[in-house]
Design a protein around this motif. Sequence first.
Motif, PDB file in Angstrom:
ATOM      1  N   LYS A 154       0.415  -0.946  -0.114  1.00 55.06           N
ATOM      2  CA  LYS A 154      -0.201  -0.068   0.188  1.00 55.06           C
ATOM      3  C   LYS A 154       1.182   1.052   0.086  1.00 55.06           C
ATOM      4  O   LYS A 154       1.587   1.230   0.997  1.00 55.06           O
ATOM      5  N   PHE A 155       0.278   1.481  -0.802  1.00 51.86           N
ATOM      6  CA  PHE A 155       1.033   3.231  -0.873  1.00 51.86           C
ATOM      7  C   PHE A 155       0.086   4.297  -0.849  1.00 51.86           C
ATOM      8  O   PHE A 155      -0.740   3.719   0.723  1.00 51.86           O
ATOM      9  N   ALA A 156       0.113   5.474  -1.392  1.00 47.74           N
ATOM     10  CA  ALA A 156      -0.618   6.855  -0.914  1.00 47.74           C
ATOM     11  C   ALA A 156      -1.853   6.116  -2.063  1.00 47.74           C
ATOM     12  O   ALA A 156      -2.233   6.303  -3.488  1.00 47.74           O
ATOM     13  N   VAL A 193       2.558   7.273  -5.341  1.00 54.04           N
ATOM     14  CA  VAL A 193       4.076   8.374  -4.621  1.00 54.04           C
ATOM     15  C   VAL A 193       3.799   9.032  -4.429  1.00 54.04           C
ATOM     16  O   VAL A 193       3.432  10.222  -5.684  1.00 54.04           O
ATOM     17  N   THR A 194       4.035   9.603  -2.769  1.00 52.54           N
ATOM     18  CA  THR A 194       3.668  11.399  -2.311  1.00 52.54           C
ATOM     19  C   THR A 194       4.235  11.893  -1.749  1.00 52.54           C
ATOM     20  O   THR A 194       4.200  12.647  -1.298  1.00 52.54           O
ATOM     21  N   LEU A 219       9.309   6.754  -2.021  1.00 50.33           N
ATOM     22  CA  LEU A 219      10.093   6.918  -3.248  1.00 50.33           C
ATOM     23  C   LEU A 219      11.261   5.609  -3.261  1.00 50.33           C
ATOM     24  O   LEU A 219      11.349   5.472  -4.270  1.00 50.33           O
ATOM     25  N   ALA A 220      11.856   5.701  -1.416  1.00 53.37           N
ATOM     26  CA  ALA A 220      12.468   4.226  -1.413  1.00 53.37           C
ATOM     27  C   ALA A 220      12.039   2.750  -1.381  1.00 53.37           C
ATOM     28  O   ALA A 220      12.167   2.489  -1.758  1.00 53.37           O
TER      29      ALA A 220
END
Lengths: 382, 274
Positions: free
Chosen positions: B27-29, B78-79, B84-85
Motif C-alpha cells: 500500500k502507498f497513498a 507515490v507521494t 520513493l525508497a
Amino acid sequence: MADVPRSAVIGRDGLDSLIRALSARGRTVVGPTVRDGAVVLAELSGGDDLPYGWGVELEAGRYRLVERADGAAFAHSAGPQSWKTFLHPQRERQWTADRDSDGAMTFSQEATPAPSYAFLGVRPCDLRAIAIQDRVLTGGPHEDSNYRSRRERALLVAVECTEPGATCFCVSMGTGPAAGPGYDLALTEVVDGAGHRFLVRAGTAEGASLLDEIPHRTADPGTRAAAESAVTAAADHMGRTMPPVDLQALMRGTLSAERWDDVASRCLTCGNCTMVCPTCFCTTAEDITDLTGDHSERWRRWESCFDLEFTHLPGGPVRATPHSRYRQWATHKLGTWYDQFGSSGCVGCGRCIVWCPVGIDITEEAHALARERDAHAPAEER
Amino acid sequence: MTADPAGGTAPAPGEDADGRPSLAVWKFASCDGCQLTVLDCEEELVALAGAVRVSYFLEASTEAGEGPYDLSLVEGSVTTPQDLARIAHVRRVSRRLVTIGACATAGGVQALRNFAEVGDFLSVVYARPDYIATLADSTPVSAHVPVDLELRGCPIDRGQLLEVITAYLAGRSPDVPRHSVCFECKRRGTVCVTVARGVPCLGPVTHAGCGALCPAYGRGCYGCFGPSDSTNFGAFVPLLRRDGMDTLDVVRVLRTFNAAAPEFAAVSRREEAR
Ligand code: SF4
Ligand code: SF4
Ligand code: SF4
Ligand code: SF4
C-alpha cells in the motif's frame, strides 16, 4: 396444405394469439418493446409488450422515443440491438477442459440445446442482414455450429416498413422497405379509417399453419391496397441515400482519399458502429483458467476492428491509426465484403449512424468519397 | 498445484515447499479500496489461499514475510520521499509487479495537487506544516519503476483481479482489454445514455474493465478506469459540450481519480486555459 391460407388479415387480437401460438409451440418469442428510452428487442410475454403508440425520432448520434396518436406497433426503426444479439450472442462458451488427479484431460462442449426462437418484427433490412450472417457464419468451410443450430430453429416474422427513420437507406441497398425472401410470416401494419390491422403473408408451411391457427379473415382488396401503398410510400421517404455508384469500385478507388483523414479526426474509435451493425460478425477468443489450474474454458466474444488489439502482432497493431481503422470498417462494409462473401456488408439499417455518439454517417462519408473521386477523375472516367 | 506456476520458466524464487508462489500486497497513498477488492473475492478466497502463499498483506494479516515475492500487487501512488525508497524496494523484491487501481496507475484523486501548489494545501490542512514531508506531485508507480501490468479502476474490478492472478498461475497473458467502455456497454445491451437521452458520458474515451456499470444504471461513465488506448479528445470534448457541459464541467469531469493520467491531464489543462 391445400386450404391453409397464404395471406389474410389479422387484428391486434390476432397478433396476441400469434404470440400465444408461438409460445405454445415451445418458442421463445423475441420482439420490440420499450425499455430505458428506446425500442429494444427482448423476450415478449404477450402482445401488450409491443410498443403500441411509440415512434422514434432518429438523427446521426441521436435517438428519441416519441408518442404516436395512431397507436401503431411497428412505426419505429433501428433500435440499439439487432437479431445478432440472439443468433450470434456477444459472449458464448466454446468448450471446457478439466484435468483429473491423474493428469488426464477431458474436453467437453456445451450440450444444452439451442433455444427455439420466434423473432417478431424482423425488418426487411434485418431479414437481409440475417441472410448475410448465415453466409458468413455457416456458408464457408469453417461453420459456426452453434449459430447454425440457433438459426435453423428460429422462426422469422417479418414486418414491412411503412415508417422509415431519418437514417434509413434500405432503398439504396436494395433490401427494403418490402420484405424479401426468408420469412415464415410477413406482416404489413395498416392503421386507417377502417381500423388497425395487419396484412399477413405466409412464406413457409409453418408460417401458413400458424396463420391457420390464429383468428384471421380473408385479405380484402382495401387492406391489400392500403398495405401496398404504405410500403411504396415508405420507399419515397428514405432519410438517407448512398451515392448511386458501384460502391465496391468506389471503396477500391479511394483508399488514399483525403476524406479518410477528415473522418478520422471526428471518429472516437469507440466501436459502437460495429457493435450495433447487424452484419458485423468479428469475435475474439477468451481463455479462462481457475485458481486450481485444473479447469479451463474457451469463450468467444464480440470484437471490433476499432479495437487496437484486433490487429495486434508482435510488432504492434497493424491498424494503429484511427484513419486505418475507420477505413477498414467502411471499406469492409461497402467494398471488400463483396470479395469475401459476394454481397454488400451493409443493408442500410442506419444503426451505425444513430448509435455513433458523434454522429458519423457512413452515407455522408460515401458521398464525400464519391465527390472527391469525381473531382480528381478526368471526365471520361466518370 | 498441478500446473507449473511459473508458466514453464525456472522455479519461482518465492515458492514454498508446496510449490505455491508467494503473493504480496503493498500500500502507498490510497484509500485501501482496491485491497478490499482482494478481500471481497469471498467465494474464491479459500481457493486463492490454496493457490498462492499470501506472504505480505497488512490489510489482512499483520504477519510480514521476508520476500522475495513472485507476484506483488501495489495499491496507491507515490507521494512522499519515503515512498520513493519503498517502491524501489518493492520492485527489487518482486518478480512481477502489478499496480492495482487509479492511484497506482495514474496518481489517484490526490494527484489534484499536481495542478496546484502543494505548499498552499499544507498550510490550510495541517497545524504544523513543517512536520510534513511530501512531494510536490502524486505520481503513478510506473513513473518510478518498471511495471509488468496495470489494472485500472477506482476501485479495480474483482473479475479483472482474479483474471490477473489466474493468468499468472497458468502462465498465460491476462485478458485485460484496453478498448473503450462503449464495447462493454453494447455487449451488455445497455441503451446508450448519450444517444438516447443526451447524458454526457466518458465511455467513448474510457478504458474498459468495469463492464459498463454506470450506463447500466442510467448514468454517464465518469472515467474511473482512466483513458482507453485510443482517445480522440478533439472530437470528444465538443460532444460533452453538445450534451450541456461548459468548460468548468469538462475540466471537473476529467479531474477526478485519473486527473493526472496524461491524456486526461493534457485536455483539462488545455480546457482550463481557454
Ligand atoms: S453499416 Fe450501418 S447502415 Fe449498414 S448494415 Fe451496418 S449498421 Fe446498418
Ligand atoms: S467492419 Fe470490422 S468488425 Fe465489422 S465485420 Fe468488418 S472487420 Fe469485423
Ligand atoms: S464511427 Fe462513430 S461509432 Fe464508429 S468508432 Fe467512430 S465514433 Fe465510434
Ligand atoms: S452509454 Fe456511454 S459507454 Fe455506453 S455506449 Fe453510450 S457513450 Fe458509450
